[in-house]
Design a protein around this motif. Structure first.
Motif, PDB file in Angstrom:
ATOM      1  N   GLU A 190     127.273  17.462  11.341  1.00  0.00           N
ATOM      2  CA  GLU A 190     127.855  16.738  12.470  1.00  0.00           C
ATOM      3  C   GLU A 190     127.656  17.525  13.746  1.00  0.00           C
ATOM      4  O   GLU A 190     127.602  18.766  13.731  1.00  0.00           O
ATOM      5  CB  GLU A 190     129.341  16.467  12.230  1.00  0.00           C
ATOM      6  N   ALA A 191     127.544  16.787  14.853  1.00  0.00           N
ATOM      7  CA  ALA A 191     127.415  17.409  16.171  1.00  0.00           C
ATOM      8  C   ALA A 191     127.899  16.415  17.215  1.00  0.00           C
ATOM      9  O   ALA A 191     127.950  15.196  16.957  1.00  0.00           O
ATOM     10  CB  ALA A 191     125.966  17.811  16.454  1.00  0.00           C
ATOM     11  N   VAL A 192     128.285  16.939  18.371  1.00  0.00           N
ATOM     12  CA  VAL A 192     128.695  16.119  19.512  1.00  0.00           C
ATOM     13  C   VAL A 192     127.774  16.454  20.676  1.00  0.00           C
ATOM     14  O   VAL A 192     127.557  17.629  20.994  1.00  0.00           O
ATOM     15  CB  VAL A 192     130.163  16.376  19.894  1.00  0.00           C
ATOM     16  N   VAL A 193     127.199  15.412  21.311  1.00  0.00           N
ATOM     17  CA  VAL A 193     126.251  15.622  22.408  1.00  0.00           C
ATOM     18  C   VAL A 193     126.676  14.786  23.607  1.00  0.00           C
ATOM     19  O   VAL A 193     127.402  13.798  23.474  1.00  0.00           O
ATOM     20  CB  VAL A 193     124.816  15.240  21.983  1.00  0.00           C
ATOM     21  N   GLN A 194     126.204  15.202  24.777  1.00  0.00           N
ATOM     22  CA  GLN A 194     126.455  14.489  26.023  1.00  0.00           C
ATOM     23  C   GLN A 194     125.179  13.789  26.451  1.00  0.00           C
ATOM     24  O   GLN A 194     124.114  14.415  26.543  1.00  0.00           O
ATOM     25  CB  GLN A 194     126.896  15.472  27.122  1.00  0.00           C
ATOM     26  N   VAL A 195     125.247  12.487  26.703  1.00  0.00           N
ATOM     27  CA  VAL A 195     124.082  11.735  27.172  1.00  0.00           C
ATOM     28  C   VAL A 195     123.917  11.996  28.665  1.00  0.00           C
ATOM     29  O   VAL A 195     124.831  11.757  29.460  1.00  0.00           O
ATOM     30  CB  VAL A 195     124.235  10.230  26.899  1.00  0.00           C
ATOM     31  N   THR A 196     122.742  12.492  29.054  1.00  0.00           N
ATOM     32  CA  THR A 196     122.490  12.871  30.441  1.00  0.00           C
ATOM     33  C   THR A 196     121.958  11.684  31.238  1.00  0.00           C
ATOM     34  O   THR A 196     121.740  10.595  30.710  1.00  0.00           O
ATOM     35  CB  THR A 196     121.473  14.023  30.496  1.00  0.00           C
ATOM     36  N   SER A 197     121.720  11.940  32.533  1.00  0.00           N
ATOM     37  CA  SER A 197     121.180  10.889  33.402  1.00  0.00           C
ATOM     38  C   SER A 197     119.755  10.520  33.040  1.00  0.00           C
ATOM     39  O   SER A 197     119.226   9.520  33.542  1.00  0.00           O
ATOM     40  CB  SER A 197     121.235  11.350  34.865  1.00  0.00           C
ATOM     41  N   SER A 198     119.097  11.298  32.191  1.00  0.00           N
ATOM     42  CA  SER A 198     117.760  10.948  31.704  1.00  0.00           C
ATOM     43  C   SER A 198     117.818   9.959  30.557  1.00  0.00           C
ATOM     44  O   SER A 198     116.788   9.671  29.929  1.00  0.00           O
ATOM     45  CB  SER A 198     117.009  12.212  31.249  1.00  0.00           C
ATOM     46  N   SER A 199     119.013   9.451  30.261  1.00  0.00           N
ATOM     47  CA  SER A 199     119.230   8.495  29.179  1.00  0.00           C
ATOM     48  C   SER A 199     118.853   9.105  27.828  1.00  0.00           C
ATOM     49  O   SER A 199     118.189   8.484  27.004  1.00  0.00           O
ATOM     50  CB  SER A 199     118.429   7.204  29.398  1.00  0.00           C
ATOM     51  N   GLY A 200     119.306  10.340  27.635  1.00  0.00           N
ATOM     52  CA  GLY A 200     119.018  11.009  26.373  1.00  0.00           C
ATOM     53  C   GLY A 200     119.862  12.251  26.207  1.00  0.00           C
ATOM     54  O   GLY A 200     120.701  12.586  27.036  1.00  0.00           O
ATOM     55  N   PHE A 201     119.636  12.953  25.104  1.00  0.00           N
ATOM     56  CA  PHE A 201     120.336  14.194  24.811  1.00  0.00           C
ATOM     57  C   PHE A 201     119.388  15.107  24.051  1.00  0.00           C
ATOM     58  O   PHE A 201     118.343  14.672  23.520  1.00  0.00           O
ATOM     59  CB  PHE A 201     121.610  13.939  23.990  1.00  0.00           C
ATOM     60  N   VAL A 202     119.745  16.382  23.992  1.00  0.00           N
ATOM     61  CA  VAL A 202     118.938  17.387  23.309  1.00  0.00           C
ATOM     62  C   VAL A 202     119.720  17.896  22.108  1.00  0.00           C
ATOM     63  O   VAL A 202     120.890  18.258  22.218  1.00  0.00           O
ATOM     64  CB  VAL A 202     118.571  18.559  24.250  1.00  0.00           C
ATOM     65  N   LEU A 203     119.062  17.912  20.953  1.00  0.00           N
ATOM     66  CA  LEU A 203     119.651  18.436  19.725  1.00  0.00           C
ATOM     67  C   LEU A 203     118.599  19.266  19.006  1.00  0.00           C
ATOM     68  O   LEU A 203     117.539  18.760  18.644  1.00  0.00           O
ATOM     69  CB  LEU A 203     120.121  17.288  18.821  1.00  0.00           C
ATOM     70  N   LYS A 204     118.884  20.557  18.837  1.00  0.00           N
ATOM     71  CA  LYS A 204     117.988  21.480  18.122  1.00  0.00           C
ATOM     72  C   LYS A 204     116.565  21.430  18.673  1.00  0.00           C
ATOM     73  O   LYS A 204     115.589  21.240  17.944  1.00  0.00           O
ATOM     74  CB  LYS A 204     117.997  21.183  16.624  1.00  0.00           C
ATOM     75  N   LYS A 205     116.456  21.538  20.000  1.00  0.00           N
ATOM     76  CA  LYS A 205     115.184  21.592  20.711  1.00  0.00           C
ATOM     77  C   LYS A 205     114.394  20.286  20.634  1.00  0.00           C
ATOM     78  O   LYS A 205     113.175  20.272  20.817  1.00  0.00           O
ATOM     79  CB  LYS A 205     114.318  22.748  20.213  1.00  0.00           C
ATOM     80  N   VAL A 206     115.075  19.199  20.358  1.00  0.00           N
ATOM     81  CA  VAL A 206     114.432  17.880  20.335  1.00  0.00           C
ATOM     82  C   VAL A 206     115.183  16.973  21.301  1.00  0.00           C
ATOM     83  O   VAL A 206     116.417  16.879  21.250  1.00  0.00           O
ATOM     84  CB  VAL A 206     114.432  17.266  18.923  1.00  0.00           C
ATOM     85  N   PHE A 207     114.450  16.310  22.198  1.00  0.00           N
ATOM     86  CA  PHE A 207     115.044  15.379  23.159  1.00  0.00           C
ATOM     87  C   PHE A 207     114.954  13.970  22.580  1.00  0.00           C
ATOM     88  O   PHE A 207     113.876  13.511  22.168  1.00  0.00           O
ATOM     89  CB  PHE A 207     114.311  15.446  24.494  1.00  0.00           C
ATOM     90  N   TYR A 208     116.078  13.258  22.540  1.00  0.00           N
ATOM     91  CA  TYR A 208     116.150  11.895  22.037  1.00  0.00           C
ATOM     92  C   TYR A 208     116.567  10.968  23.172  1.00  0.00           C
ATOM     93  O   TYR A 208     117.493  11.291  23.933  1.00  0.00           O
ATOM     94  CB  TYR A 208     117.184  11.765  20.909  1.00  0.00           C
ATOM     95  N   THR A 209     115.926   9.815  23.277  1.00  0.00           N
ATOM     96  CA  THR A 209     116.369   8.805  24.236  1.00  0.00           C
ATOM     97  C   THR A 209     117.348   7.854  23.565  1.00  0.00           C
ATOM     98  O   THR A 209     117.275   7.601  22.356  1.00  0.00           O
ATOM     99  CB  THR A 209     115.178   8.002  24.790  1.00  0.00           C
ATOM    100  N   VAL A 210     118.264   7.314  24.374  1.00  0.00           N
ATOM    101  CA  VAL A 210     119.233   6.317  23.910  1.00  0.00           C
ATOM    102  C   VAL A 210     119.311   5.242  24.980  1.00  0.00           C
ATOM    103  O   VAL A 210     118.845   5.425  26.111  1.00  0.00           O
ATOM    104  CB  VAL A 210     120.626   6.953  23.683  1.00  0.00           C
ATOM    105  N   PRO A 211     119.904   4.076  24.693  1.00  0.00           N
ATOM    106  CA  PRO A 211     120.071   3.043  25.728  1.00  0.00           C
ATOM    107  C   PRO A 211     120.827   3.583  26.936  1.00  0.00           C
ATOM    108  O   PRO A 211     121.782   4.363  26.801  1.00  0.00           O
ATOM    109  CB  PRO A 211     120.853   1.945  25.002  1.00  0.00           C
TER     110      PRO A 211
END
Length: 510
Positions: free
Chosen positions: A319-340
């Protein structure tokens, strides 16, 4: 019999038969030739008494010329682990004038004989008798030598493999990442629920690969999680000693059998290429199901004594908690993911599985993302879905030119090829606008694959990127015309007839 020497029993039988039968009949009764019978009569001694000592073929001169006692033996006594080839190389250095290559076999026989008489004690393997329902084993095995492909791309993966020691019942599933507690927990629970019960003991290796990059506290936490996982199913957790593979031998040998079966089945299939990971998982599950069907009798004996499963599964993810940035994504373990983009500014709770991320906003599941893994050289990668940001990109198409994750934005190779062709024309602004329109059309029309095929065919013929107007006419979703509704209003005078109706008059009187 011809070609075989007569035995003592045949000679005795022949001599006994000769008292009452002629030579030919006695020879036939004892299973020898008549000629052998005549030779026996000339010398009736049993063959065991006539066997001469085999003469020595080799001269009594020591081929090593005394160097065994003076040079080789002292080296073996001081360093028992030396191999014969290493000793041979050392002798070539010490005595260069001798033909040591001719003496290699002699030296190997001497070393082997010496170790049999005077060598150190060796480790003993104790074969085990496994009672039904007692032990299940888990391990991972690399599948690089099987060369499975997904849509033409080599698929580097491992298999999680679970085996019951008594019956050999097995479960296997692909693991995209390395050996981790998450992969172990997910695979083990899938195996137990497919089996319908749990053994008394669960054995794994030392899990050193899963703990390799963890600090001490994290490794201890993983150990506690593993013990809690086994405890949830009423199993006793055990591990083999670090580096002692034969202690997990009941599953190590099964690795080889399963991988050979997979390789043979792929040969029969005619191809190791699968359309998707889901197709590969289904094919593998079908193969293992057929293998388990052959063990049905032993599995039935084992299922009768397996422990009952708990009412529900336990946690099989990180489990992890992330903050969605203004780039419409977040970074987890050196991987950037996009979200809506509607999730910008929100905190998401992630359930991290081996192949996916389940994203939750508060307690509501909002999104599933494929999991990406950064390479070990420190570089960052991106897992991008163009559908998440295409609406904003249409308002700012020039942002595509130097976009950080531009290469990851293209959903198929055809779109990358179109971008390179447009950019080579020398007008970056037009290239950005056209490609963004293509991606928007693929999203709005739900025609990503078909549109990619048209682009590939057009570029293959040397015709360039197809005109957007033509593509929109072909793929844009049709807008249904609203139905024509005709409303006829009755004349006002028609309501006067209601006033003279008997029901209306009766109601008024009441």
């Amino acid at each position: 019999m011809p070609g075989r020497p007569a035995t003592d029993q045949q000679v005795n039988l022949y001599m006994t038969s000769r008292h009452h039968h002629p030579q030919r009949a006695a020879a036939a009764a004892s299973g020898i030739s008549e000629r052998t019978g005549r030779r026996i009569e000339r010398d009736p001694r049993p063959p065991s008494q006539k066997a001469a000592e085999r003469p020595r073929r080799r001269k009594t001169v020591d081929p090593l010329d005394g160097l065994w006692e003076s040079d080789v033996l002292p080296l073996l006594l001081s360093r028992p682990g030396l191999r014969p080839v290493t000793l041979l190389e050392e002798m070539q250095l010490r005595h260069p004038g001798r033909d040591w290559d001719r003496l290699r076999r002699t030296l190997e026989r001497r070393v082997r004989s010496w170790r049999g008489e005077h060598g150190p004690e060796r480790e003993v393997i104790f074969r085990q008798d496994h009672p039904p329902g007692q032990q299940g084993l888990s391990d991972f095995t690399d599948m690089g030598d099987v060369a499975v492909r997904l849509s033409g791309t080599p698929f580097a993966h491992r298999l999680y493999h679970f085996v019951l020691a008594y019956s050999g019942w097995e479960h296997a599933e692909p693991v995209l990442g390395g050996e981790s507690f998450t992969a172990l927990a997910c695979g083990l629970q899938n195996a137990l629920w497919s089996l319908g019960g749990a053994p008394v003991e669960h054995r794994s290796d030392s899990l050193s690969a899963a703990f390799r990059n963890l600090d001490r506290d994290a490794a201890e936490d993983q150990t506690r999680r593993y013990e809690a996982l086994c405890g949830h199913y009423g199993m006793q957790p055990t591990r083999n000693n670090l580096g002692i593979a034969h202690e997990n031998g009941a599953i190590e040998s099964q690795h080889g059998h399963l991988k050979r079966a997979i390789a043979q089945a792929l040969m029969l299939r005619g191809s190791a290429d699968f359309d998707s990971l889901t197709a590969y998982r289904g094919w593998l599950a079908d193969l293992i199901g057929r293998r388990n069907a052959r063990r049905d009798r032993l599995v039935g004996l084992e299922r009768a004594v397996l422990g009952r499963l708990p009412p529900r599964r336990t946690t099989d993810h990180d489990e992890a908690v992330v903050q969605v940035t203004s780039s419409s994504g977040f970074v987890l373990k050196k991987v950037f993911y996009t979200v809506p983009s509607r999730l910008i500014g929100f905190r998401l709770s992630l359930h991290i599985y081996d192949d996916r991320l389940e994203c939750f906003l508060a307690q509501s599941h909002v999104l599933t993302l494929p999991r990406g893994r950064a390479p070990g050289d420190g570089r960052r990668i991106q897992v991008v879905d163009y559908r998440h940001i295409i609406h904003s990109l249409r308002r700012k198409p020039m942002a595509l030119l130097n976009l950080v994750y531009r290469d990851a934005l293209f959903p198929r190779p055809a779109y990358r090829a179109a971008w390179e062709h447009l950019l080579a024309a020398g007008d970056p602004r037009a290239a950005c606008r056209i490609l963004v329109d293509l991606l928007a059309l693929a999203h709005e029309g739900g025609c990503e694959a078909d549109l990619a095929q048209v682009i590939t065919e057009q570029l293959g013929r040397g015709g360039g990127v197809p005109e957007l107007a033509v593509l929109r006419a072909r793929f844009a979703p049709a807008i249904a015309a609203p139905p024509q509704v005709r409303v006829e209003l009755p004349p006002i005078a028609s309501y006067d007839a209601l006033l003279s109706s008997p029901q209306v008059i009766a109601g008024a009187t009441a």
